[in-house]
Each structure stands twice: as C-alpha cells, then as structure tokens.
Design a protein around this motif. Sequence first.
Motif, PDB file in Angstrom:
ATOM      1  N   VAL A 274      -3.669  58.127  41.449  1.00  0.00           N
ATOM      2  CA  VAL A 274      -4.019  57.668  42.675  1.00  0.00           C
ATOM      3  C   VAL A 274      -4.386  56.019  42.780  1.00  0.00           C
ATOM      4  CG1 VAL A 274      -5.113  57.949  44.869  1.00  0.00           C
ATOM      5  CG2 VAL A 274      -4.811  59.768  43.409  1.00  0.00           C
ATOM      6  N   VAL A 275      -3.476  55.447  43.450  1.00  0.00           N
ATOM      7  CA  VAL A 275      -3.620  54.050  43.430  1.00  0.00           C
ATOM      8  C   VAL A 275      -4.093  53.559  44.897  1.00  0.00           C
ATOM      9  CG1 VAL A 275      -2.676  51.733  43.357  1.00  0.00           C
ATOM     10  CG2 VAL A 275      -1.933  53.418  41.759  1.00  0.00           C
ATOM     11  N   GLU A 276      -5.219  52.842  45.089  1.00  0.00           N
ATOM     12  CA  GLU A 276      -5.632  52.336  46.301  1.00  0.00           C
ATOM     13  C   GLU A 276      -4.539  51.518  46.991  1.00  0.00           C
ATOM     14  OE1 GLU A 276      -9.836  50.790  48.235  1.00  0.00           O
ATOM     15  OE2 GLU A 276      -8.851  49.581  46.708  1.00  0.00           O
ATOM     16  N   GLN A 277      -4.089  52.018  48.211  1.00  0.00           N
ATOM     17  CA  GLN A 277      -3.069  51.188  48.808  1.00  0.00           C
ATOM     18  C   GLN A 277      -3.458  49.967  49.483  1.00  0.00           C
ATOM     19  OE1 GLN A 277      -0.782  53.691  51.802  1.00  0.00           O
ATOM     20  NE2 GLN A 277       0.847  52.251  51.638  1.00  0.00           N
ATOM     21  N   VAL A 278      -3.519  48.803  49.154  1.00  0.00           N
ATOM     22  CA  VAL A 278      -4.442  47.475  49.602  1.00  0.00           C
ATOM     23  C   VAL A 278      -3.222  46.812  50.306  1.00  0.00           C
ATOM     24  CG1 VAL A 278      -6.116  47.833  48.041  1.00  0.00           C
ATOM     25  CG2 VAL A 278      -4.301  46.317  47.640  1.00  0.00           C
ATOM     26  N   GLY A 279      -3.999  45.911  51.110  1.00  0.00           N
ATOM     27  CA  GLY A 279      -3.198  44.794  51.933  1.00  0.00           C
ATOM     28  C   GLY A 279      -4.010  43.618  52.098  1.00  0.00           C
ATOM     29  N   PRO A 280      -3.589  42.678  52.534  1.00  0.00           N
ATOM     30  CA  PRO A 280      -4.296  41.403  52.716  1.00  0.00           C
ATOM     31  C   PRO A 280      -5.189  41.659  53.981  1.00  0.00           C
ATOM     32  CG  PRO A 280      -2.072  41.069  53.674  1.00  0.00           C
ATOM     33  CD  PRO A 280      -2.127  42.502  52.809  1.00  0.00           C
TER      34      PRO A 280
ATOM     35  N   ALA B 237       0.416  47.485  39.326  1.00  0.00           N
ATOM     36  CA  ALA B 237      -0.448  49.030  39.061  1.00  0.00           C
ATOM     37  C   ALA B 237       0.803  49.910  39.380  1.00  0.00           C
ATOM     38  CB  ALA B 237      -1.456  49.198  39.836  1.00  0.00           C
ATOM     39  N   LYS B 238       1.265  49.763  40.777  1.00  0.00           N
ATOM     40  CA  LYS B 238       2.348  50.720  41.045  1.00  0.00           C
ATOM     41  C   LYS B 238       3.452  50.980  40.062  1.00  0.00           C
ATOM     42  CE  LYS B 238       3.722  51.191  45.196  1.00  0.00           C
ATOM     43  NZ  LYS B 238       4.271  50.693  46.495  1.00  0.00           N
ATOM     44  N   ALA B 239       4.074  49.664  39.630  1.00  0.00           N
ATOM     45  CA  ALA B 239       5.284  49.788  39.007  1.00  0.00           C
ATOM     46  C   ALA B 239       4.924  50.226  37.546  1.00  0.00           C
ATOM     47  CB  ALA B 239       5.669  48.163  38.653  1.00  0.00           C
ATOM     48  N   THR B 240       3.948  49.982  37.078  1.00  0.00           N
ATOM     49  CA  THR B 240       3.260  50.675  35.630  1.00  0.00           C
ATOM     50  C   THR B 240       3.351  52.028  35.516  1.00  0.00           C
ATOM     51  OG1 THR B 240       2.015  48.433  35.187  1.00  0.00           O
ATOM     52  CG2 THR B 240       1.660  50.321  33.664  1.00  0.00           C
TER      53      THR B 240
ATOM     54  N   LEU C  98       2.856  59.587  41.356  1.00  0.00           N
ATOM     55  CA  LEU C  98       1.950  58.482  42.070  1.00  0.00           C
ATOM     56  C   LEU C  98       1.485  59.082  43.428  1.00  0.00           C
ATOM     57  CD1 LEU C  98       0.828  55.735  42.362  1.00  0.00           C
ATOM     58  CD2 LEU C  98       3.352  55.216  43.040  1.00  0.00           C
ATOM     59  N   HIS C  99       0.231  58.868  43.607  1.00  0.00           N
ATOM     60  CA  HIS C  99      -0.009  59.046  45.163  1.00  0.00           C
ATOM     61  C   HIS C  99      -0.920  57.812  45.704  1.00  0.00           C
ATOM     62  CE1 HIS C  99       0.270  63.459  45.101  1.00  0.00           C
ATOM     63  NE2 HIS C  99      -0.118  63.338  43.774  1.00  0.00           N
ATOM     64  N   LEU C 100      -0.636  57.450  46.740  1.00  0.00           N
ATOM     65  CA  LEU C 100      -1.314  56.350  47.323  1.00  0.00           C
ATOM     66  C   LEU C 100      -2.403  56.799  48.265  1.00  0.00           C
ATOM     67  CD1 LEU C 100       1.721  54.165  48.286  1.00  0.00           C
ATOM     68  CD2 LEU C 100       0.200  54.109  46.118  1.00  0.00           C
ATOM     69  N   VAL C 101      -3.436  55.802  48.518  1.00  0.00           N
ATOM     70  CA  VAL C 101      -4.644  56.374  49.321  1.00  0.00           C
ATOM     71  C   VAL C 101      -5.116  55.022  49.876  1.00  0.00           C
ATOM     72  CG1 VAL C 101      -6.393  56.567  47.463  1.00  0.00           C
ATOM     73  CG2 VAL C 101      -6.726  57.885  50.010  1.00  0.00           C
ATOM     74  N   THR C 102      -5.283  54.844  51.210  1.00  0.00           N
ATOM     75  CA  THR C 102      -5.761  53.984  51.914  1.00  0.00           C
ATOM     76  C   THR C 102      -7.350  53.880  51.690  1.00  0.00           C
ATOM     77  OG1 THR C 102      -6.144  54.830  53.968  1.00  0.00           O
ATOM     78  CG2 THR C 102      -3.877  53.702  53.752  1.00  0.00           C
ATOM     79  N   PRO C 103      -8.080  52.718  51.567  1.00  0.00           N
ATOM     80  CA  PRO C 103      -9.400  52.542  51.548  1.00  0.00           C
ATOM     81  C   PRO C 103     -10.102  53.306  52.755  1.00  0.00           C
ATOM     82  CG  PRO C 103      -8.415  50.488  51.310  1.00  0.00           C
ATOM     83  CD  PRO C 103      -7.488  51.335  51.900  1.00  0.00           C
ATOM     84  N   GLN C 104      -9.686  53.399  53.733  1.00  0.00           N
ATOM     85  CA  GLN C 104      -9.867  54.113  54.944  1.00  0.00           C
ATOM     86  C   GLN C 104     -10.340  55.491  54.649  1.00  0.00           C
ATOM     87  OE1 GLN C 104      -7.579  51.926  55.323  1.00  0.00           O
ATOM     88  NE2 GLN C 104      -8.402  50.000  56.285  1.00  0.00           N
ATOM     89  N   VAL C 105      -9.165  56.071  54.227  1.00  0.00           N
ATOM     90  CA  VAL C 105      -9.304  57.644  53.912  1.00  0.00           C
ATOM     91  C   VAL C 105     -10.400  57.978  52.749  1.00  0.00           C
ATOM     92  CG1 VAL C 105      -7.739  59.442  53.096  1.00  0.00           C
ATOM     93  CG2 VAL C 105      -6.811  57.777  54.558  1.00  0.00           C
ATOM     94  N   TRP C 106     -10.165  57.411  51.764  1.00  0.00           N
ATOM     95  CA  TRP C 106     -11.086  57.695  50.745  1.00  0.00           C
ATOM     96  C   TRP C 106     -12.534  57.397  51.124  1.00  0.00           C
ATOM     97  CZ3 TRP C 106     -14.314  54.775  47.750  1.00  0.00           C
ATOM     98  CH2 TRP C 106     -13.924  53.389  47.576  1.00  0.00           C
TER      99      TRP C 106
END
Length: 164
Positions: free
Chosen positions: A61-67, A86-89, A97-105
Amino acid sequence: MTAAPEICIAAIDPGLTGAICFFFPALSDRVSVEDMPVVNGEVDVSILARRIRQLAPTFIVVEQVGPMPRDGCRQAFGLGTAYAAAKATVTLCTVPLHLVTPQVWKRHHRLIGADDPKEAGRALALRLFPASAEHFARKKDHNRSDAALIAAYAAAAITSGRAE
C-alpha cells in the motif's frame, strides 16, 4: 494439508523523509520499519526493490500523495518524484499495489482533527506496536509511524474487503 501462506503487508509513506513498513498481521504487536532509502537526494530504488524482494510482501500500500497549496515548487517536485519512484518500484517488483489517500487511513485511525496529528499518529503507533517501540521513539519518527499506520489500515480494511 498445507498451511495458508503468511500474509505480509508492506506500506510506503513516500517522500525523501518517508518510510517503508513490513507488517505480518499474525504478529500484530510488531512491525519492521525503515526510513526511505535515499541517495543523492533521490529515492534509491535499487535498495527499495531489494528490501521488497527480501521480505516478499503479499501486497503493498502506497500513500497517494499530492502537492499541498503551501508547498513550494521544489518540495512538490521532490514529493512527486519520490511518490512516482515508490509506485514504479512496486510495479517492477510485480507485487500487487494499492493506493490510499491520507484522508482515508487517517480517518480510519481517527487522527483527523487531532491537535498535533503527527504526534497523535506516533502515539498510536507506540500503542499498536509496543514490541517495535524503538522505531517510533523520537518525535521525528512520525513518517515511520505513518507507514506503520498505513499497514495497520490495510490489514483492517483491504484484507477484509472494506477498503474505500
């Protein structure tokens, strides 16, 4: 009769000051957390890939971040580059791979609205993972605690099919 394979969840808090966590839900009081490997101001994808292959997580799970509006151009670019690395690796390691936004977790852990969300997250990680308290001992270890809490979110939500 063969035993079911043990689940290992990896979670990545991307960024040059981020962290990667490996969590085995069968050992729920502990995690293995490391700072993001960095060389020459960039994520060292070779070391990151090596660690992923060594521990062979079931999924990541990678935290889906943005500016953020307050981020400067250099900071936003650095975060975006680290997130993409991180995503490419993970993708090249052929791990789901799963993405999760900071707001969700953070909502899952009830950290939204805390007076000091970073310190509240670190305190929660200390309570959830007492056998790994040394990973969260310093105030500046909040990125490690974020990675651990993302893994705990994944164990609760994704493995039960309740992910948002």
